[in-house]
Design a protein around this motif. Structure first.
Motif, mmCIF file in Angstrom:
data_model
loop_
_atom_site.group_PDB
_atom_site.id
_atom_site.type_symbol
_atom_site.label_atom_id
_atom_site.label_comp_id
_atom_site.label_asym_id
_atom_site.label_seq_id
_atom_site.Cartn_x
_atom_site.Cartn_y
_atom_site.Cartn_z
ATOM 1 N N PHE A 45 0.820 -1.225 -0.288
ATOM 2 C CA PHE A 45 -0.227 0.020 -0.103
ATOM 3 C C PHE A 45 0.818 1.214 -0.080
ATOM 4 N N TYR A 46 2.259 0.912 -0.380
ATOM 5 C CA TYR A 46 2.916 2.109 -0.477
ATOM 6 C C TYR A 46 2.899 2.900 -1.758
ATOM 7 N N LEU A 47 2.691 4.296 -1.574
ATOM 8 C CA LEU A 47 2.262 5.241 -2.741
ATOM 9 C C LEU A 47 3.530 5.741 -3.170
ATOM 10 N N LYS A 48 3.749 5.315 -4.351
ATOM 11 C CA LYS A 48 5.153 5.873 -5.138
ATOM 12 C C LYS A 48 5.070 7.015 -6.119
ATOM 13 N N ASN A 49 5.877 7.789 -6.453
ATOM 14 C CA ASN A 49 5.831 8.606 -7.549
ATOM 15 C C ASN A 49 7.036 8.327 -8.338
ATOM 16 N N PRO A 50 6.737 8.023 -9.784
ATOM 17 C CA PRO A 50 7.835 7.582 -10.565
ATOM 18 C C PRO A 50 8.767 8.925 -10.943
ATOM 19 N N THR A 51 9.807 8.840 -11.564
ATOM 20 C CA THR A 51 10.545 9.884 -12.118
ATOM 21 C C THR A 51 9.848 10.339 -13.290
ATOM 22 N N ASP A 105 11.092 8.418 -3.153
ATOM 23 C CA ASP A 105 10.001 8.323 -4.126
ATOM 24 C C ASP A 105 8.633 8.216 -3.514
ATOM 25 N N PHE A 106 8.458 8.069 -2.296
ATOM 26 C CA PHE A 106 7.209 8.054 -1.693
ATOM 27 C C PHE A 106 6.521 9.245 -2.183
ATOM 28 N N LYS A 107 5.270 9.395 -2.624
ATOM 29 C CA LYS A 107 4.465 10.337 -3.182
ATOM 30 C C LYS A 107 4.632 11.434 -2.403
ATOM 31 N N TYR A 108 4.337 11.427 -1.146
ATOM 32 C CA TYR A 108 4.323 12.830 -0.483
ATOM 33 C C TYR A 108 5.668 13.716 -0.409
ATOM 34 N N TYR A 109 6.939 12.803 -0.370
ATOM 35 C CA TYR A 109 8.132 13.400 -0.336
ATOM 36 C C TYR A 109 8.503 13.962 -1.605
#
Ligand SMILES: *[C@@H]1O[C@H](CO)[C@@H](O)[C@H](O)[C@H]1NC(C)=O
Ligand SMILES: *[C@@H]1O[C@H](CO)[C@@H](O)[C@H](O)[C@H]1NC(C)=O
Length: 336
Positions: A45-51, A105-109
């Motif tokens: 359930f980890y929310l990741k943003n790609p580069t 890469d955590f969405k919020y960071y």
């Protein structure tokens, strides 16, 4: 009986509340009884943003490896709409998460670093350091310091020519701010070839001690940070057998490192009025002052721990502006 939430938490938008409960339950579920973290479950359930190679909000990002044997890497945030003759400061960022959780890469960071890069503007470098309990102290501090050495010594492909490593800021929140402080005084004791740390943005640093402070007792069951949780985080971070008066935790206590004679960057310390850690953070500010360092205290009376991750909170944009002003103010003293 009336609900007594008002004493431990400000009024928060529903969106923030839902996310906070989600994170709180998540942190509980992934912690095993035997003191390890179930990373597999966490990743589900980890929310990741790609580069983003194509700029978003005027920022493009890439991930760069420093040392694959310890999974040390960073996400590089580059402003693309700034004219190439504008000199950009470099902000080296350490994320929070109690030394045990989260990544660049955590969405919020990812969003926060993108925001800082775009708003300041600056090149932001968000470090993926090793996490506890798999890796204890001093892995995190070593990874932080080694990242600076790497940046100093390496000609990076794609590193913007107008980014100036002699105008470097360390920034971090929570455990990341604890890490930044450690890297700051270690960096003060060496001469880099071209990198120079000139400022530090210390956002709600994670410190502790055996003795409870008044704010820890008052907000013991507050939002996100609880004594039970922080006791656990320190236990799995510290070398076996150490207690919370270790100099990495009780940084201003009797075992404190004497930084009076050490070069230490001008610092802004950010404190929230609903953060149980606030007393220790003010003590940190006082200690820096007593040690003869240039330091400024920013207080947000209504802010919870980690408020800057939630753009819907008014203090998040106030902080962005404050950080920008600080970077400009300090850079002006050093620019050629
Ligand atoms: C903790 O428990 C997990 C799952 O039950 C197991 O895979 C792991 O090896 C255990 N670790 C230790 C250090 O006991
Ligand atoms: C730091 O450590 C000393 C004992 O070593 C203790 O007296 C003091 O209260 C601690 N400070 C905090 C803020 O916990």
């Amino acid at each position: 009986m009336p609900k007594k939430t008002s004493t431990v938490s400000p009024v928060l938008p529903w969106k923030t509340r839902i996310l906070l409960s989600f994170v709180t339950v998540g942190m509980y579920l992934v912690r095993r009884r035997n003191g390890t973290i179930n990373r597999r479950l966490l990743n589900m359930f980890y929310l990741k943003n790609p580069t983003t190679n194509k700029p978003q909000q005027g920022i493009k990002t890439t991930d760069i490896t420093i040392d694959s044997t310890r999974n040390l890497w960073f996400r590089l945030f580059i402003p693309t709409i700034i004219s190439s003759d504008v000199v950009l400061p470099v902000i080296i960022f350490f994320h929070g998460g109690g030394f045990a959780f989260l990544n660049p890469d955590f969405k919020y960071y990812d969003n926060v670093c993108r925001g800082i890069a775009c708003n300041t503007p600056a090149v932001v470098i968000s470090i993926n350091y090793r996490l506890s309990p798999e890796h204890r102290l001093p892995s995190q501090y070593d990874d932080g310091f080694d990242s600076l050495k790497f940046l100093d010594e390496t000609e990076l492909d794609g590193f913007p020519a107008n980014a100036d490593l002699s105008m470097c800021f360390l920034a971090g929140d929570s455990a990341g701010a604890n890490l930044a402080h450690n890297v700051a005084y270690r960096a003060g004791e060496v001469e880099f070839r071209r990198l120079k740390v000139i400022g530090q943005i210390s956002i709600q640093p994670f410190f502790g001690g055996e003795e409870r402070t008044a704010s820890e007792i008052r907000l013991a069951n507050g939002v996100l940070v609880t004594l039970k949780r922080t006791d656990w985080l320190w236990k799995v971070f510290l070398p076996e057998g150490e207690n919370r008066d270790h100099e990495a935790v009780n940084v201003t206590g009797p075992r404190a490192v004497d930084i009076r004679g050490v070069k230490y960057p001008e610092t802004m310390v950010v404190v929230g009025g609903f953060d149980p850690l606030q007393d220790r953070q003010r003590e940190f500010y006082d200690w820096l002052k007593r040690s003869g360092k240039e330091v400024k205290l920013i207080e947000y009376p209504n802010a919870i721990h980690a408020f800057y991750l939630f753009p819907e909170l008014p203090e998040a944009s106030q902080f962005m502006q404050e950080a920008k002003d600080f970077v400009h103010h300090v850079s002006a003293k050093f620019s050629k």
